[in-house]
Design a protein around this motif. Structure first.
Motif, PDB file in Angstrom:
ATOM      1  N   CYS A   1      -3.363   1.489  -5.708  1.00  0.00           N
ATOM      2  CA  CYS A   1      -3.317   1.204  -4.272  1.00  0.00           C
ATOM      3  C   CYS A   1      -4.729   0.958  -3.751  1.00  0.00           C
ATOM      4  CB  CYS A   1      -2.691   2.394  -3.553  1.00  0.00           C
ATOM      5  SG  CYS A   1      -2.677   2.242  -1.764  1.00  0.00           S
ATOM      6  N   CYS A   2      -4.814   0.535  -2.495  1.00  0.00           N
ATOM      7  CA  CYS A   2      -6.111   0.323  -1.855  1.00  0.00           C
ATOM      8  C   CYS A   2      -6.924   1.613  -1.808  1.00  0.00           C
ATOM      9  CB  CYS A   2      -5.912  -0.226  -0.444  1.00  0.00           C
ATOM     10  SG  CYS A   2      -4.970   0.887   0.636  1.00  0.00           S
TER      11      CYS A   2
ATOM     12  N   CYS B   1       0.853  -1.192   0.000  1.00  0.00           N
ATOM     13  CA  CYS B   1       0.000   0.000   0.000  1.00  0.00           C
ATOM     14  C   CYS B   1       0.889   1.243   0.000  1.00  0.00           C
ATOM     15  CB  CYS B   1      -0.917  -0.013   1.214  1.00  0.00           C
ATOM     16  SG  CYS B   1      -0.046   0.160   2.787  1.00  0.00           S
TER      17      CYS B   1
ATOM     18  N   CYS C   1      -2.645   5.960   5.231  1.00  0.00           N
ATOM     19  CA  CYS C   1      -2.377   5.450   3.890  1.00  0.00           C
ATOM     20  C   CYS C   1      -2.819   6.463   2.836  1.00  0.00           C
ATOM     21  CB  CYS C   1      -3.076   4.112   3.668  1.00  0.00           C
ATOM     22  SG  CYS C   1      -2.597   3.286   2.140  1.00  0.00           S
TER      23      CYS C   1
END
Length: 92
Positions: A81-82, A27, A65
């Protein structure tokens, strides 16, 4: 581990095995700051604190994040990415 924690852990393991390899195993937070990925951190939180007590730290992890994704968005590296389409390194 409670039944709820086992179910959440199973879902995270499934994500780590099936989806994470397709986006580069990492991530934005891990890429920017090192340490465990968000999924590994949340899996540890659920295992040590249980599902309910892990909610607030999990939200904090995802906010961190997202902030790392904003930081990395200023670079030329591209990936997924997430948190959405953001720049992180990955290979196929």
């Amino acid at each position: 581990m409670t039944i709820a924690a086992a179910l959440v852990d199973s879902a995270i393991r499934g994500y780590q095995r099936n989806l994470s390899p397709r986006k580069g195993w990492s991530c934005a937070h891990r890429v920017a700051h090192g340490g465990p990925s968000c999924s590994a951190a949340v899996r540890h939180l659920v295992a040590t604190r249980g599902v309910v007590r892990a909610v607030v730290p999990t939200v904090a992890q995802f906010v961190a994040c997202y902030q790392a994704a904003l930081l990395l968005a200023q670079t030329d590296v591209r990936g997924v990415c997430c948190c959405g389409g953001i720049p992180i390194p990955f290979r196929f």
